[in-house]
Design a protein around this motif. Structure first.
Motif, PDB file in Angstrom:
ATOM      1  N   LEU A   1      -2.332   7.615   8.687  1.00  0.00           N
ATOM      2  CA  LEU A   1      -1.072   7.741   8.298  1.00  0.00           C
ATOM      3  C   LEU A   1      -0.925   8.989   7.475  1.00  0.00           C
ATOM      4  CD1 LEU A   1       1.870   6.992   8.336  1.00  0.00           C
ATOM      5  CD2 LEU A   1       1.314   5.132   6.578  1.00  0.00           C
ATOM      6  N   CYS A   2      -2.136   9.359   6.699  1.00  0.00           N
ATOM      7  CA  CYS A   2      -2.050  10.491   5.646  1.00  0.00           C
ATOM      8  C   CYS A   2      -1.854  11.731   6.509  1.00  0.00           C
ATOM      9  CB  CYS A   2      -3.178  10.301   4.892  1.00  0.00           C
ATOM     10  SG  CYS A   2      -4.922  10.365   5.686  1.00  0.00           S
ATOM     11  N   ALA A   3      -2.644  12.017   7.378  1.00  0.00           N
ATOM     12  CA  ALA A   3      -2.712  13.157   8.312  1.00  0.00           C
ATOM     13  C   ALA A   3      -1.264  13.344   9.021  1.00  0.00           C
ATOM     14  CB  ALA A   3      -3.829  13.083   9.144  1.00  0.00           C
ATOM     15  N   SER A   4      -0.599  12.212   9.838  1.00  0.00           N
ATOM     16  CA  SER A   4       0.562  12.334  10.324  1.00  0.00           C
ATOM     17  C   SER A   4       1.766  12.677   9.431  1.00  0.00           C
ATOM     18  CB  SER A   4       0.593  11.346  11.199  1.00  0.00           C
ATOM     19  OG  SER A   4       0.765  10.011  10.566  1.00  0.00           O
ATOM     20  N   HIS A   5       1.606  11.964   8.185  1.00  0.00           N
ATOM     21  CA  HIS A   5       2.807  12.214   7.212  1.00  0.00           C
ATOM     22  C   HIS A   5       2.644  13.605   6.710  1.00  0.00           C
ATOM     23  CE1 HIS A   5       5.254  11.148   3.951  1.00  0.00           C
ATOM     24  NE2 HIS A   5       4.342  11.846   2.933  1.00  0.00           N
ATOM     25  N   LEU A   6       1.747  14.234   6.589  1.00  0.00           N
ATOM     26  CA  LEU A   6       1.430  15.784   6.172  1.00  0.00           C
ATOM     27  C   LEU A   6       2.082  16.429   7.432  1.00  0.00           C
ATOM     28  CD1 LEU A   6      -2.208  15.862   4.476  1.00  0.00           C
ATOM     29  CD2 LEU A   6       0.036  17.067   3.743  1.00  0.00           C
ATOM     30  N   GLN A   7       1.355  16.253   8.623  1.00  0.00           N
ATOM     31  CA  GLN A   7       1.680  17.214   9.547  1.00  0.00           C
ATOM     32  C   GLN A   7       3.119  17.143   9.975  1.00  0.00           C
ATOM     33  OE1 GLN A   7      -1.361  17.994  12.690  1.00  0.00           O
ATOM     34  NE2 GLN A   7       0.271  17.637  14.084  1.00  0.00           N
ATOM     35  N   ARG A   8       3.813  15.900  10.152  1.00  0.00           N
ATOM     36  CA  ARG A   8       5.180  15.831  10.237  1.00  0.00           C
ATOM     37  C   ARG A   8       6.018  16.440   9.363  1.00  0.00           C
ATOM     38  NH1 ARG A   8       5.531  10.592  10.815  1.00  0.00           N
ATOM     39  NH2 ARG A   8       6.279  10.318   8.500  1.00  0.00           N
TER      40      ARG A   8
ATOM     41  N   PRO B   1      -0.666   7.779   1.850  1.00  0.00           N
ATOM     42  CA  PRO B   1       0.719   7.048   1.969  1.00  0.00           C
ATOM     43  C   PRO B   1       0.704   5.554   1.517  1.00  0.00           C
ATOM     44  CG  PRO B   1       0.281   8.540   3.900  1.00  0.00           C
ATOM     45  CD  PRO B   1      -0.816   8.422   3.199  1.00  0.00           C
ATOM     46  N   TYR B   2      -0.343   4.965   1.804  1.00  0.00           N
ATOM     47  CA  TYR B   2      -0.543   3.612   1.495  1.00  0.00           C
ATOM     48  C   TYR B   2      -0.454   3.337  -0.128  1.00  0.00           C
ATOM     49  CZ  TYR B   2      -1.950   2.741   6.175  1.00  0.00           C
ATOM     50  OH  TYR B   2      -1.896   2.957   7.474  1.00  0.00           O
ATOM     51  N   ARG B   3      -0.863   4.563  -0.809  1.00  0.00           N
ATOM     52  CA  ARG B   3      -0.842   4.440  -2.323  1.00  0.00           C
ATOM     53  C   ARG B   3       0.613   5.109  -2.741  1.00  0.00           C
ATOM     54  NH1 ARG B   3      -4.207   8.342  -5.696  1.00  0.00           N
ATOM     55  NH2 ARG B   3      -2.825   9.756  -4.676  1.00  0.00           N
ATOM     56  N   ASP B   4       0.897   6.011  -2.258  1.00  0.00           N
ATOM     57  CA  ASP B   4       2.019   6.982  -2.459  1.00  0.00           C
ATOM     58  C   ASP B   4       3.429   6.818  -2.022  1.00  0.00           C
ATOM     59  OD1 ASP B   4       0.239   8.272  -4.169  1.00  0.00           O
ATOM     60  OD2 ASP B   4      -0.650   9.708  -2.618  1.00  0.00           O
ATOM     61  N   LEU B   5       3.591   6.062  -0.798  1.00  0.00           N
ATOM     62  CA  LEU B   5       4.932   6.056  -0.545  1.00  0.00           C
ATOM     63  C   LEU B   5       5.509   4.841  -1.107  1.00  0.00           C
ATOM     64  CD1 LEU B   5       4.775   6.832   3.297  1.00  0.00           C
ATOM     65  CD2 LEU B   5       5.459   8.319   1.560  1.00  0.00           C
ATOM     66  N   GLY B   6       6.946   4.907  -1.170  1.00  0.00           N
ATOM     67  CA  GLY B   6       7.715   3.747  -1.501  1.00  0.00           C
ATOM     68  C   GLY B   6       7.659   2.525  -0.556  1.00  0.00           C
ATOM     69  N   THR B   7       7.979   1.366  -0.913  1.00  0.00           N
ATOM     70  CA  THR B   7       7.978   0.283  -0.134  1.00  0.00           C
ATOM     71  C   THR B   7       8.638   0.543   1.228  1.00  0.00           C
ATOM     72  OG1 THR B   7       7.660  -1.487  -1.772  1.00  0.00           O
ATOM     73  CG2 THR B   7       8.067  -2.134   0.276  1.00  0.00           C
ATOM     74  N   GLU B   8       9.916   0.783   1.146  1.00  0.00           N
ATOM     75  CA  GLU B   8      10.744   1.411   2.327  1.00  0.00           C
ATOM     76  C   GLU B   8      10.218   2.317   3.346  1.00  0.00           C
ATOM     77  OE1 GLU B   8      15.057   2.220   2.251  1.00  0.00           O
ATOM     78  OE2 GLU B   8      14.953   0.535   0.785  1.00  0.00           O
TER      79      GLU B   8
ATOM     80  N   VAL C   1      -1.772  -3.410   0.063  1.00  0.00           N
ATOM     81  CA  VAL C   1      -1.305  -2.194  -0.672  1.00  0.00           C
ATOM     82  C   VAL C   1      -0.991  -2.780  -2.003  1.00  0.00           C
ATOM     83  CG1 VAL C   1       0.713  -0.854  -0.925  1.00  0.00           C
ATOM     84  CG2 VAL C   1      -0.151  -1.090   1.294  1.00  0.00           C
ATOM     85  N   ASP C   2      -0.313  -4.049  -2.267  1.00  0.00           N
ATOM     86  CA  ASP C   2       0.047  -4.713  -3.453  1.00  0.00           C
ATOM     87  C   ASP C   2      -1.370  -4.843  -4.282  1.00  0.00           C
ATOM     88  OD1 ASP C   2       2.547  -4.670  -3.205  1.00  0.00           O
ATOM     89  OD2 ASP C   2       2.723  -6.726  -2.597  1.00  0.00           O
ATOM     90  N   ARG C   3      -2.533  -5.147  -3.649  1.00  0.00           N
ATOM     91  CA  ARG C   3      -3.828  -5.280  -4.299  1.00  0.00           C
ATOM     92  C   ARG C   3      -4.693  -4.119  -4.616  1.00  0.00           C
ATOM     93  NH1 ARG C   3      -4.774  -9.442  -0.261  1.00  0.00           N
ATOM     94  NH2 ARG C   3      -6.202  -7.689   0.568  1.00  0.00           N
ATOM     95  N   ARG C   4      -3.699  -2.883  -4.161  1.00  0.00           N
ATOM     96  CA  ARG C   4      -4.505  -1.596  -4.269  1.00  0.00           C
ATOM     97  C   ARG C   4      -5.544  -1.335  -3.362  1.00  0.00           C
ATOM     98  NH1 ARG C   4      -3.575   0.002 -10.558  1.00  0.00           N
ATOM     99  NH2 ARG C   4      -1.407  -1.038 -10.697  1.00  0.00           N
ATOM    100  N   ASP C   5      -5.859  -2.205  -2.355  1.00  0.00           N
ATOM    101  CA  ASP C   5      -6.933  -2.016  -1.439  1.00  0.00           C
ATOM    102  C   ASP C   5      -6.379  -1.097  -0.270  1.00  0.00           C
ATOM    103  OD1 ASP C   5      -8.688  -3.592  -2.739  1.00  0.00           O
ATOM    104  OD2 ASP C   5      -8.225  -5.463  -1.655  1.00  0.00           O
ATOM    105  N   TYR C   6      -6.261   0.227  -0.680  1.00  0.00           N
ATOM    106  CA  TYR C   6      -5.478   1.068   0.258  1.00  0.00           C
ATOM    107  C   TYR C   6      -6.440   1.395   1.412  1.00  0.00           C
ATOM    108  CZ  TYR C   6      -2.856   1.915  -4.097  1.00  0.00           C
ATOM    109  OH  TYR C   6      -2.232   1.581  -5.207  1.00  0.00           O
ATOM    110  N   THR C   7      -7.682   1.373   1.449  1.00  0.00           N
ATOM    111  CA  THR C   7      -8.488   1.768   2.626  1.00  0.00           C
ATOM    112  C   THR C   7      -8.369   0.586   3.573  1.00  0.00           C
ATOM    113  OG1 THR C   7     -10.437   1.287   1.503  1.00  0.00           O
ATOM    114  CG2 THR C   7     -10.008   3.490   1.711  1.00  0.00           C
ATOM    115  N   VAL C   8      -8.420  -0.699   2.815  1.00  0.00           N
ATOM    116  CA  VAL C   8      -8.226  -2.039   3.511  1.00  0.00           C
ATOM    117  C   VAL C   8      -7.148  -1.999   4.463  1.00  0.00           C
ATOM    118  CG1 VAL C   8      -8.236  -4.371   3.375  1.00  0.00           C
ATOM    119  CG2 VAL C   8      -9.839  -3.107   2.047  1.00  0.00           C
ATOM    120  N   ALA C   9      -6.012  -1.695   3.786  1.00  0.00           N
ATOM    121  CA  ALA C   9      -4.678  -1.525   4.426  1.00  0.00           C
ATOM    122  C   ALA C   9      -4.573  -0.592   5.658  1.00  0.00           C
ATOM    123  CB  ALA C   9      -3.611  -1.042   3.637  1.00  0.00           C
ATOM    124  N   CYS C  10      -5.273   0.555   5.511  1.00  0.00           N
ATOM    125  CA  CYS C  10      -5.539   1.504   6.583  1.00  0.00           C
ATOM    126  C   CYS C  10      -6.495   0.790   7.709  1.00  0.00           C
ATOM    127  CB  CYS C  10      -6.081   2.640   5.981  1.00  0.00           C
ATOM    128  SG  CYS C  10      -5.960   4.000   7.060  1.00  0.00           S
TER     129      CYS C  10
END
Ligand code: SF4
Length: 516
Positions: free
Chosen positions: A316-323, A417-424, A448-457
């Protein structure tokens, strides 16, 4: 234990002086494949072994940590880490390397004790993951080896296997008391077993131990075992949890001891940098797959990286950046660094990178001319490839590097994005990646709520590659700690399915221009 060259420093003990009194290899310590690690290492190893062995074990613990965070069952954890164990920490029952394998296992455990004894949180994680590793390995032992292991530790465990005569004599009572629990543990959902089959299984496969009943109050309370003359009779099926509790308690006590002796290490200029480096957290092992695989990179060019055939493999980080870069025909500095290095890591050559960035930045003539691009951005892209300035070979950023950058401000798109995007926005992005099921979305958002961003990914990777993973049981190491690892894993999965990723020739840039 750690020295490769003889260097004598006043106040430091030289191991050659004490090595003579004992050696782990000769002490019978390595007679079993499994260990409670209750005897410290005594032989010397090199600094290189010290670091490499610790990293290899850490890779396995990280994977276990990730599996547990994603609520994987014991069986799923087993199938995930088995191939990793074979690669990084094999423990064969026979063969020419048996001694070396057991030594590596022993030493790597003790090295990580030094790394993870320093805080309560690290100790807890280490104990949890080592215990899980212990369970997986116990299940990999043959019944005879399990028995030998228990016999080896009989003083510590006060366990005793009952003889086959005693088993036959008490068979009906044992079956009546434990049959239900054994059946429950054996069968997966939907499976069934007749009483005769169960009896047969107990007769042939279950080795009962007996131990003082006060040692197992929980099992006594749940009435799931047979008790006679003050002894509790425990079937094989229930023994592992007991062993795991013993392992956990013993490790917890010993970790505290290690913690108390850590100040003595503070003078050691060789070990401390290594230990500090490893102790950042459980995600400190970096993905090093930057030797671009030419067969995978052959279709990576300025045109193809803008197509769905390639971007579907992006995290998601790369697609978010490139888009956002393509939408805005611009990207600010940190985002440019993050994306350019990611693209370099997937195999985009400098020439193709220049085509891609210059086209995207200048496709809207009102925003930038090619002259302005060449003047202000060309150097920066070439610098990323080590062709300008100090000519440093920059590596693509891993998740930890990405999250160490300042958070993106308005108009910036770097970061995770798992850390930096808003929920919506995050849910919208997950929907775009094909995740619509509410339960699955909730699972990701809980990570994400547990701040386990790499686990979410990692969870998103699994959800979006469900079908391929189902046919690739032995796919090694799933935890995502690097965007390029995500991309490579995704493409490898696709390749192993023998699907051809359609690459576009660089001339197809015109097609994209035409499409837009
Ligand atoms: Fe990218 Fe890592 Fe975040 Fe995944 S966890 S989106 S790979 S930074």
């Amino acid at each position: 234990m750690f020295r490769s060259t003889k260097r004598r420093t006043a106040g430091r003990r030289n191991f050659e002086e004490v090595a003579a009194y004992s050696s782990n290899a000769n002490s019978g310590l390595y007679s079993s494949r499994l260990s409670f690690y209750d005897v410290p290492p005594l032989d010397e190893i090199t600094l290189e072994e010290f670091e490499m062995w610790a990293i290899d074990r850490l890779k396995i613990l990280i994977e276990i940590e990730s599996c547990v965070a994603r609520s994987k069952s014991v069986k799923e954890i087993e199938s995930t880490i088995k191939p990793m164990l074979l690669k990084y920490l094999p423990l064969n029952s026979s063969g020419p390397d048996v001694l070396q394998e057991r030594k590596k296992d022993h030493y790597s455990h003790y090295i990580l004790r030094l790394v993870f004894c320093r805080t309560e949180e690290l100790r807890k994680k280490f104990i949890k993951n080592e215990t899980q590793l212990f369970k997986v390995r116990y299940n990999l032992l043959q019944p005879k080896e399990q028995q030998e292991f228990v016999d080896y530790y009989h003083n510590k465990l006060s366990w005793k296997y009952i003889s086959s005569e005693e088993k036959s004599e008490l068979f009906e009572e044992l079956y009546a008391a434990t049959g239900l629990v054994i059946r429950g543990n054996l069968l997966a959902e939907g499976e069934s077993m007749t009483n005769d089959q169960l009896k047969q299984h107990i007769k042939l496969k279950e080795n009962f131990i007996k131990l003082p009943f006060e040692k197992v109050p929980n099992l006594v309370g749940s009435r799931s075992i047979f008790i006679k003359k003050g002894y509790a009779y425990i079937p094989t099926t229930l023994q592992l949890n007991l062993l795991a509790v013993e392992f956990q308690e013993s490790l917890s006590t010993q970790l505290m001891r290690t913690f108390q002796s850590i100040p003595r290490l503070d003078e050691d200029d060789r070990l401390l940098p290594l230990l500090n480096n490893l102790s950042h957290n459980f995600s400190s092992v970096e993905y090093n797959g930057f030797e671009v695989d030419s067969s995978l990179a052959s279709d990576i060019n300025a045109s193809s990286i803008a197509t769905q055939a390639i971007t579907k493999h992006y995290p998601l980080c790369a697609s978010h950046l490139q888009r956002n870069m393509m939408d805005n025909s611009h990207l600010r500095f940190t985002g440019r660094q993050q994306l350019a290095l990611f693209l370099k890591g997937i195999g985009l050559s400098i020439d193709e990178a220049m085509k891609f960035w210059s086209y995207q930045f200048t496709k809207n003539p009102t925003s930038m001319t090619i002259e302005k691009f060449n003047k202000e951005y060309r150097y920066n892209i070439r610098h990323t490839y080590g062709l300008e300035g100090a000519r440093t070979k920059y590596q693509p950023w891993n998740c930890a590097n990405i999250m160490a950058q300042p958070k993106p401000l308005k108009g910036e798109y770097h970061g995770c994005p798992y850390r930096d995007l808003g929920t919506e926005s995050l849910i919208m992005s997950l929907n775009e990646m094909g995740i619509h099921d509410q339960h699955e979305l909730n699972q990701v958002m809980e990570d994400v709520d547990r701040r386990d961003y790499t686990v979410a990914c990692t969870r998103v990777f699994e959800l979006t590659h469900k079908q391929q993973l189902a046919t690739q049981k032995s796919f090694e190491g799933m935890h995502i700690s690097h965007p390029n690892l995500y991309f490579d894993r995704s493409r490898q999965l696709e390749r192993s399915e023998n699907k051809t990723v359609t690459g576009l020739g660089s001339g197809a840039l015109q097609d994209i221009v035409a499409e837009e």
